[in-house]
Design an enzyme around this catalytic site. Sequence first.
Site, short mmCIF file in Angstrom:
data_model
loop_
_atom_site.label_atom_id
_atom_site.label_comp_id
_atom_site.label_asym_id
_atom_site.label_seq_id
_atom_site.Cartn_x
_atom_site.Cartn_y
_atom_site.Cartn_z
N ARG A 291 33.28 18.71 59.30
CA ARG A 291 34.02 19.17 58.12
C ARG A 291 33.74 20.65 57.85
O ARG A 291 34.63 21.41 57.49
CB ARG A 291 33.63 18.33 56.91
CG ARG A 291 34.80 18.00 56.00
CD ARG A 291 35.44 16.69 56.32
NE ARG A 291 34.46 15.63 56.22
CZ ARG A 291 34.37 14.63 57.08
NH1 ARG A 291 35.17 14.59 58.11
NH2 ARG A 291 33.46 13.68 56.93
N VAL B 184 27.48 19.65 51.03
CA VAL B 184 28.36 20.50 51.84
C VAL B 184 29.63 19.77 52.27
O VAL B 184 30.66 20.41 52.50
CB VAL B 184 27.62 21.08 53.07
CG1 VAL B 184 26.48 21.96 52.65
CG2 VAL B 184 27.11 19.97 53.98
N ASP B 185 29.60 18.45 52.36
CA ASP B 185 30.78 17.70 52.73
C ASP B 185 31.86 17.85 51.66
O ASP B 185 33.01 18.21 51.95
CB ASP B 185 30.41 16.22 52.93
CG ASP B 185 31.28 15.54 53.97
OD1 ASP B 185 32.15 16.19 54.56
OD2 ASP B 185 31.08 14.33 54.19
N ASP B 186 31.51 17.57 50.41
CA ASP B 186 32.46 17.76 49.32
C ASP B 186 32.90 19.21 49.24
O ASP B 186 34.09 19.50 49.04
CB ASP B 186 31.82 17.34 47.99
CG ASP B 186 31.91 15.85 47.76
OD1 ASP B 186 32.92 15.41 47.20
OD2 ASP B 186 30.98 15.13 48.13
N VAL C 76 35.51 20.15 51.87
CA VAL C 76 36.83 19.54 51.63
C VAL C 76 37.52 20.20 50.44
O VAL C 76 38.73 20.45 50.45
CB VAL C 76 36.69 18.02 51.44
CG1 VAL C 76 38.03 17.40 51.05
CG2 VAL C 76 36.19 17.36 52.71
#
Length: 554
Positions: free
Chosen positions: A370, A297-299, A302
């Site tokens: 994020r 989920v971080d990638d 972003v």
Amino acid sequence: GDFNLSASVKAYYALKLTGEDTDAPYMRWARKAILEHGGAAKANVFTRFTLALFEQVPWRAVPVIKVEALLLPKWSLYHIDKVSYWSRTVMVPLKILAALKPKARNPRSAGISELFVVPAHEQRFYLSNPTGTWMGYMMLGVDYVCRLCQFLLPKSLQKKGIDKALEFITERLNGDDGLGGIFPAMANALMAFDALGYPEDHPDYITCRKAIDKLLVLRDDWGYCQPCLSPVWDTSLATHAMLESGLTEDDKIVADANEWLRGRQILDVRGDWIANRGHVSPGGWAFQYWNDHYPDVDDTAVVVMALHRADSKKYREAIERGTQWVIGMQSENGGWGAFDADNNHFFLQNIPFADHGALLDPPTADVSARCIGMLAQLGYDKTEPAVARGLAYLRSVQEDEGSWFGRWGNNYVYGTWSALCAFNAAGEDMHARHIRRAVDWLKYVQRPDGGWGEDCSTYWQHRRDEVKTSTPSQTSWALLGLMAAGEVDSDSVSRGIDYLLGAEREGGDWHEEYFNAVGFPRIFYLRYHGYSSYFPLWTLSRYRELNKTNSKYP
């Protein structure tokens, strides 16, 4: 960094396996340090497992790791779905090796008996309590009982377990990007194939070997092996920096990056994340070139923000699919973990195997921030359930002195930057007490040279204030956080900008020697070479734009 016993044992043995002279000064120095720190018997589980394969320690030096455990139902206390993705992909092939107990090839018959205070086969206690709690001691007892009783398991169960493990591995082999996209999983898989008698021309063996070779960086007289690759992460962050600097979606470099990113979205594979979120449709991005079973989920957050920032209409479908996947991956406590939802079976941290302290993937402040920032950028109001729950989670995990823990970057500066940007994007009152506490903390830890820095050792609670030097990436995070809190005109921001402008660099690449990120806190650290390029660019561009518009709230 500090002396690390496990890394030192592995480095020493690796050199000895290649024929290095044990009387060489660097070998004597390492040997002395290892013995002064308790000897090779005190190395961590993964190191002792390697030593067992090379017959340097008995198999009782490692915890009981049964491949039959893969046959357990999901409701059992232990199930492979209950650990993190990285633990999963490393452990499954490791279970095959533990079952077969193959002997590693050792043409020089190299041994390291000189690294043991007590001879390895006379050493009584190898296993340790990873948490120091009563449950950790109980788990040591469980391991002892399992060791006594394992002969009762029929061989047929072991074969079924190995078949289950192979099914898991081959389904996720991931071409030349490798099992899980991480070196330990790839290496264990290759050794498992070898132990099972796969010939070197077997397609799976070849694929696995190519994935490892892809991680190698070789020069004429030196080289190293990367633990993983990070092209999606780097490309998406670099795109943000370029857009911040004034490039538009029509500039070729931005357009090409966005098209490349769009092509990497995972739309068809329902990866391991379905264990807890089976109702959610795919739509995420992975960290590596490809890793279809393990988007994070971080990638995804972003990338979605970069695509939306560039051209929300053109990338509408990709943005919508990514957004719905991120929302679906929110954990019950309102936060987000990196790869799984509700991966918080904390009692498993007490098993002897978990001495690296990163068996699980629970929600963290940096990843959650994020996701909140992404939702806010897309127009989700702070009263929307996903955003409101996420903000409440962030407030609940703020540290006592005002910072936030950074799981995936060093450390509290990284977490605090992430949280402040999320609060700002969501429309939080930037004069609220929790925001001002964070601002005060960032100002307090600013260094005399105007920059910010944070040592890897801060992941130990008693060393959380240690710093070696200011770094461009950590200074950029602090400045972005302060500017998000409305501090663009403050003396701290001015001094930080001066530090970036005066710091050593070659063109647009700032010099940054120290590691700036983390794989497993206290165990394994990462150096992103791109951080010292795109984060300072992003920061300076943001500062220039805010001064141009005379707005305190970006």
